[in-house]
Design a protein around this motif. Sequence first.
Motif: not given
Length: 554
Positions: A20-27, A522-524
């Motif tokens: 949690p909190g370390t998701a791999v974000y993409t565009t 959302e990330e935090c």
Amino acid sequence: MTADKELGLRPSQSDQDTAPGTAVYTTATGTLQTQRGLSPRHVQLMAIGGSIGVGLWVGVGGVLSKAGPLSLVLGYMFWGLFFIWPLNLCVAEMCAYLPIRGSIFELASRYVDPALGFAMGWTYFFAGTMLVCTEYSAVATIIQYWNADINPAVWIAVAMASCIAINLVAVKFYGEAEFIMASFKVVLLFGLCFLTVVTMAGGNPQRDAYGFRNWGDGNFMHPFYTDGPTGNFLGWWEVVIYAAFTIAGPDLVALAAGEIQNPRRTIPRVAKLIFYRLVGFYVVGVLCVGIICSSRDPGLLGAIQTGEPGAGSSPWVIGIKNLGIDVLPHIINAMILLSGWSCGNAYLYSASRTLYGLAQDRQAPKFFLKCTKAGVPIYCVLAVSLITCITFLVADSGSTKVFFWFVDLTTAALIMTYVMMFITFIGWYRARTAQGMDPASLPYRAPLAPFSAYGGLGLGLLALLFVGWNSFVPWDVRDFITSYFGVAWGPFMFVLWKIVKKTKLVNPAEADLISGKAEVDEECRHWEEGGIEEVEKERLAQMNVVRRCWERMW
């Protein structure tokens, strides 16, 4: 609009497999982005130790000999408390509210002028890249203390390869490496300060309780460049300018804002500790170095004049040798080497993230947005590493000489970047005031703002004006160019983007305070809605199980 929103930031399908909190974000197009892999302890040590480089161990001997120990302490105290401290607090207010990718350069474009974001980004990129060169050349200089026969270019290649390797793995591994190296630097500084206290009270092989003897006989302040009170003032000002190089600002934390876990809590905590870092590390550190080594020590003056490499010109080592302690110089030299290595690693990170942020704002080529699956902007790291190959100049010009070239180039660019940060904060303050934002809704508020920002801005502009004052008489072309190149670079980049893009100053009532906030919220959410407490409870429960098992075994 932030780059995240423009690019359509969304979590990747692999989020379910990540912590949690370390998701791999993409565009929206599937491009990988940086991850929030830096824990609070990583950030704390980055802020504390990331800036403790060879300047505080070796280069400080030069200004000690010019200005004297009292001027050394007063100069560091003045710059740290009246410029760096308020700067950290002001930047923390902005970045805690909106810890986006693209960091403070994006905020400058929103609150002041897109040209300011462009100029600040490229000025700091220049400063960060030169800092990497500075530390690489320092590594070569320090190793020559043991072996002067091997070409220093060999050691630069070794340092460069290791730093590139660390920066190409996941950011959490970079954080761990920096945590370990910064911890060693903190231990070294504490150890040297403790050693000073013990030896000045008589705890040395000579049983000499020397106390503040090195401050006696009028040696506490030296006139520099001219005689009398004016010379004393100029000596103190020389220390202030050198302190601007050695005392880092909030740049590392601001650049890492998009990769910090629980940023709205972590960033203010780091900022609140800046006062103790400044006093405990820099002010106390330079106080101790002026106690253990005389500013008129023949060994110090001779080492500076001949350009003796590494710890040979360090006032710490010279003072320890004078006390008859023979075993420590090699240990200290090794720790100083680690400091230079660590700073090169840290600023390779910061320069690459600066380039990444510029690419997000479409102020650098788009291919720099390319990230690995671990969230590392690979082309940014490689581009910075390619530029830093200019450090191999030491093979022809000598490592000590090239080191001070990079010091001069870096100092003005850093001050220019910090001045732009103050301008950005003033724009932010005017925008949130004009738009009626409730200050109580902010995660953190900088005390004494905006007056502290205006005071810091004035001091920064004064420092830029006189950063290379001693290059005029006698006239020295090289010193003038290296001292004032950063001063010209920032305004040039601002005017360039202003002309090319025809940007306009932002109206405070229309400044964008919202874009990207929903994505950050959302990330935090994991941390801000109690996730940290749940994880901590689980960790404590696991520890209790281990403890009970251990007790039963015995």
